[in-house]
Design a protein around this motif. Structure first.
Motif, PDB file in Angstrom:
ATOM      1  N   MET A   1       0.805  -1.200   0.000  1.00 33.04           N
ATOM      2  CA  MET A   1       0.000   0.000   0.000  1.00 33.04           C
ATOM      3  C   MET A   1       0.848   1.264   0.000  1.00 33.04           C
ATOM      4  O   MET A   1       0.317   2.360   0.032  1.00 33.04           O
ATOM      5  N   GLU A   2       2.163   1.064  -0.033  1.00 30.87           N
ATOM      6  CA  GLU A   2       3.058   2.220  -0.078  1.00 30.87           C
ATOM      7  C   GLU A   2       2.806   3.069  -1.311  1.00 30.87           C
ATOM      8  O   GLU A   2       2.937   4.293  -1.268  1.00 30.87           O
ATOM      9  N   ASN A   3       2.436   2.422  -2.429  1.00 23.95           N
ATOM     10  CA  ASN A   3       2.179   3.180  -3.655  1.00 23.95           C
ATOM     11  C   ASN A   3       0.997   4.116  -3.495  1.00 23.95           C
ATOM     12  O   ASN A   3       1.021   5.245  -3.984  1.00 23.95           O
ATOM     13  N   LEU A   4      -0.058   3.655  -2.829  1.00 21.91           N
ATOM     14  CA  LEU A   4      -1.210   4.525  -2.602  1.00 21.91           C
ATOM     15  C   LEU A   4      -0.817   5.682  -1.694  1.00 21.91           C
ATOM     16  O   LEU A   4      -1.189   6.834  -1.951  1.00 21.91           O
ATOM     17  N   ARG A   5      -0.063   5.391  -0.669  1.00 21.41           N
ATOM     18  CA  ARG A   5       0.375   6.471   0.224  1.00 21.41           C
ATOM     19  C   ARG A   5       1.220   7.492  -0.549  1.00 21.41           C
ATOM     20  O   ARG A   5       1.019   8.698  -0.421  1.00 21.41           O
ATOM     21  N   ALA A   6       2.159   7.000  -1.340  1.00 22.25           N
ATOM     22  CA  ALA A   6       2.994   7.906  -2.141  1.00 22.25           C
ATOM     23  C   ALA A   6       2.131   8.733  -3.094  1.00 22.25           C
ATOM     24  O   ALA A   6       2.403   9.925  -3.309  1.00 22.25           O
ATOM     25  N   HIS A   7       1.090   8.115  -3.630  1.00 23.05           N
ATOM     26  CA  HIS A   7       0.167   8.817  -4.530  1.00 23.05           C
ATOM     27  C   HIS A   7      -0.517   9.972  -3.798  1.00 23.05           C
ATOM     28  O   HIS A   7      -0.556  11.098  -4.301  1.00 23.05           O
ATOM     29  N   PHE A   8      -1.032   9.718  -2.608  1.00 27.16           N
ATOM     30  CA  PHE A   8      -1.652  10.785  -1.821  1.00 27.16           C
ATOM     31  C   PHE A   8      -0.620  11.847  -1.448  1.00 27.16           C
ATOM     32  O   PHE A   8      -0.898  13.045  -1.483  1.00 27.16           O
ATOM     33  N   GLU A   9       0.584  11.397  -1.101  1.00 31.76           N
ATOM     34  CA  GLU A   9       1.596  12.329  -0.613  1.00 31.76           C
ATOM     35  C   GLU A   9       2.255  13.140  -1.723  1.00 31.76           C
ATOM     36  O   GLU A   9       3.073  14.017  -1.433  1.00 31.76           O
ATOM     37  N   THR A  15       0.230  11.495   8.235  1.00 36.44           N
ATOM     38  CA  THR A  15       0.864  10.728   9.302  1.00 36.44           C
ATOM     39  C   THR A  15       0.525   9.255   9.072  1.00 36.44           C
ATOM     40  O   THR A  15      -0.368   8.922   8.276  1.00 36.44           O
ATOM     41  N   ASP A  16       1.193   8.372   9.776  1.00 30.62           N
ATOM     42  CA  ASP A  16       0.886   6.946   9.669  1.00 30.62           C
ATOM     43  C   ASP A  16      -0.562   6.671  10.052  1.00 30.62           C
ATOM     44  O   ASP A  16      -1.256   5.895   9.388  1.00 30.62           O
ATOM     45  N   TYR A  21      -6.119   5.298   8.501  1.00 32.84           N
ATOM     46  CA  TYR A  21      -7.548   5.601   8.525  1.00 32.84           C
ATOM     47  C   TYR A  21      -8.103   5.711   7.097  1.00 32.84           C
ATOM     48  O   TYR A  21      -9.152   5.146   6.785  1.00 32.84           O
ATOM     49  N   ILE A  22      -7.389   6.403   6.239  1.00 32.55           N
ATOM     50  CA  ILE A  22      -7.822   6.516   4.827  1.00 32.55           C
ATOM     51  C   ILE A  22      -7.899   5.126   4.208  1.00 32.55           C
ATOM     52  O   ILE A  22      -8.898   4.757   3.583  1.00 32.55           O
ATOM     53  N   LEU A  23      -6.849   4.351   4.368  1.00 30.26           N
ATOM     54  CA  LEU A  23      -6.782   3.016   3.778  1.00 30.26           C
ATOM     55  C   LEU A  23      -7.924   2.123   4.265  1.00 30.26           C
ATOM     56  O   LEU A  23      -8.441   1.293   3.510  1.00 30.26           O
TER      57      LEU A  23
END
Length: 187
Positions: A1-9, A15-16, A21-23
């Motif tokens: 799920m790092e790719n989704l986080r990077a996409h949002f960021e 924050t973690d 929570y989003i995920l």
């Protein structure tokens, strides 16, 4: 799920705990090549983020001619936006050109996240704005550019797409017949 986080960021800092929570509002869906994600007249309750794979959204006219509206590859979003936002039936088909893994966000969960987290609302507003700009550019290109120019723009923007789809699909996307595209290649 790092790719989704990077996409949002790319747009917002998280924050973690915020990302977790989003995920938690997403579900996972896996489809095989040639399966439909959305078919004309379906109810559309989700928008989809492509974790892996390639999809196309298309419209079939009254003469049964398919018009490709959009591709979606890794890190892109796809749905029938009109149906999703207005709670009407789909006018597009969205099908998989490759085996695909998606993260699905329901309309209700998207609205909930946007209401609860200004950051998420900001993210989706920026994404929508980018989408509107891209759509305008595509419309202008279809109206004013010749076949060669449309082909070259697509090749410059998405060179790896040409290794992933057939020339027939490329031709449909740029609004020409396969034969016209072949003639272009032979020049």
């Amino acid at each position: 799920m790092e790719n989704l986080r990077a996409h949002f960021e790319e747009i917002i800092d998280l924050t973690d705990d915020e990302f977790a929570y989003i995920l938690s509002h997403f579900t996972i869906k896996k489809l095989k090549k040639h399966q439909f994600l959305i078919q004309k007249d379906d109810s559309v309750n989700h928008t989809y983020w492509v974790k892996k794979g390639l999809l196309k959204a298309s419209y079939t006219d009254e003469k049964e001619k398919e018009h490709i509206i959009q591709f979606a590859m890794e890190n892109w979003w796809i749905t029938d936006y009109q149906a999703y936002f207005t709670h009407t039936k789909a006018i597009f088909n969205v099908d998989c050109l490759e085996n695909t893994e998606l993260l699905c966000l329901s309309y209700e969960n998207r609205e909930k996240l946007c209401k609860e987290m200004q950051k998420v609302e900001h993210f989706f507003r920026k994404k929508a704005n980018s989408g509107f700009v891209a759509l305008q550019k595509r419309m202008i290109s279809l109206l004013s550019d010749n076949i060669k120019e449309r082909y070259e723009v697509l090749l410059a923007q998405y060179p790896n797409l040409f290794q992933r789809v057939s020339k027939t699909i490329i031709a449909s996307y740029i609004g020409v017949s396969r034969e016209s595209l072949s003639r272009l290649g032979s020049k």
